[in-house]
Design an enzyme around this catalytic site. Structure first.
Site, PDB file in Angstrom:
ATOM      1  CD  GLU A  64      -1.710   1.791   2.891  1.00 27.22           C
ATOM      2  OE1 GLU A  64      -1.148   2.948   2.842  1.00 27.22           O
ATOM      3  OE2 GLU A  64      -1.981   1.163   3.632  1.00 27.22           O
ATOM      4  CD  GLU A 137       7.568   3.861   1.609  1.00 23.14           C
ATOM      5  OE1 GLU A 137       6.740   3.939   2.501  1.00 23.14           O
ATOM      6  OE2 GLU A 137       8.342   4.751   1.208  1.00 23.14           O
TER       7      GLU A 137
HETATM    8 ZN   LIG Z   1       1.187   2.605   7.082  1.00 21.24          ZN
END
Ligand SMILES: [Zn+2]
Length: 295
Positions: A64, A137
């Site tokens: 995401e 990330e």
């Molecule tokens: Zn997050």
């Protein structure tokens, strides 16, 4: 309000929300589209994929974050940040749930709205998701100096370390995982910092290929924008895919014969005045078959 690439499945009027609700299926890929036509100047778009994780590596959560770090048409490092700066959006976010990932946006300005929809569609369907992005990330090793200890870092890794140090979050996660141990709800979709470093780049890429596909997508539009244009925008993206079979179904948790008890620990105290304190919760799984019978 039709388009040759879509089949109209249902057409209903909902007085409560003053909307015409049109449900479509994209003929080529099977993507489902709910198009709400009303006079709301606040135009809303959302695309959601079923993303049930099989482990607690935070794979859906890291993805995401990562799809919003550049796509084929928008190869900038942080299109999300750029969007926030220049856009007139009234809502813009992305959320990972235990079984799905949602990308909703809203704007009152039509041009801005179309732009947001395009950036989001390109981000989820054609992201760059490089190995660098995965490490940034997700997780990577970091060494501050030659004699410093080797540590894990990463945006999601750090975020989840915070979540896992909050007593309330620990309790919530433990309750949910304990109630549905044999299903995807038995895993931590956000990612357990102890498990996140087990995730590989190959698994991460495969997760995107498996679930981020129009055949596994549900789209919703709402507002006073032209409904035909919605379908045209979607077909522009979806027609580049062929239909695939996606197994994203979440099975029901088998029932138990007796109550179960679990316990866990959290860092620090809830009340700093007390040196020892804890929390207790009682949870029930509601059997959907029993509810269905009573209707
Ligand atoms: Zn997050």
């Amino acid at each position: 309000m039709s388009h040759p690439a879509f089949e109209l499945v249902r057409d209903e009027r909902f007085a409560e929300i003053n909307s015409q609700a049109l449900l479509y299926k994209h003929k080529k890929t099977g993507a489902e589209v709910l198009s709400l036509v009303n006079d709301d100047e606040n135009k809303v778009f959302g695309i959601t994929f079923k993303t049930p994780p099989e482990d607690s590596t935070g794979i859906a959560h890291i993805l995401e974050h990562s799809v919003l770090c550049g796509s084929q048409k928008y190869p900038v490092k942080k299109p999300f940040v750029e969007l926030l700066k220049g856009s007139m959006h009234t809502f813009l976010n992305a959320m990972t749930y235990p079984d799905k990932t949602a990308y909703p946006v809203a704007s009152q300005n039509l041009k801005d709205f179309y732009n947001l929809v395009d950036v989001y569609l390109d981000a989820v369907l054609f992201p760059l998701i490089s190995e660098d992005t995965f490490e940034q990330e997700g997780w990577h090793y970091e060494l501050e100096s030659a004699d410093a200890p080797l540590v894990y870092k990463g945006v999601v890794f750090n975020e989840m370390k915070g979540v896992y140090s909050s007593p309330d979050s620990v309790m919530h996660t433990l309750s949910q995982n304990a109630l549905y141990p044999d299903t995807t709800y038995g895993k931590s979709s956000g990612g357990d910092p102890k498990v996140i470093p087990e995730l590989t780049y190959e698994q991460f890429k495969r997760f995107h290929q498996t679930y981020y596909h129009p055949s596994n997508a549900r789209v919703v539009f709402s507002g006073d924008d032209a409904p035909e244009q919605r379908l045209a925008i979607l077909d522009d993206y979806f027609s580049r895919f062929d239909r695939i079979a996606v197994d994203a179904e979440v099975k029901l948790q088998p029932r138990w014969n007796a109550p179960r008890q679990v316990s866990g620990t959290y860092a620090g105290a809830i009340d700093p005045e007390k040196r020892r304190d804890g929390m207790v919760t009682v949870n029930w799984m509601i059997d959907p078959r029993k509810i269905a019978k009573k209707r």
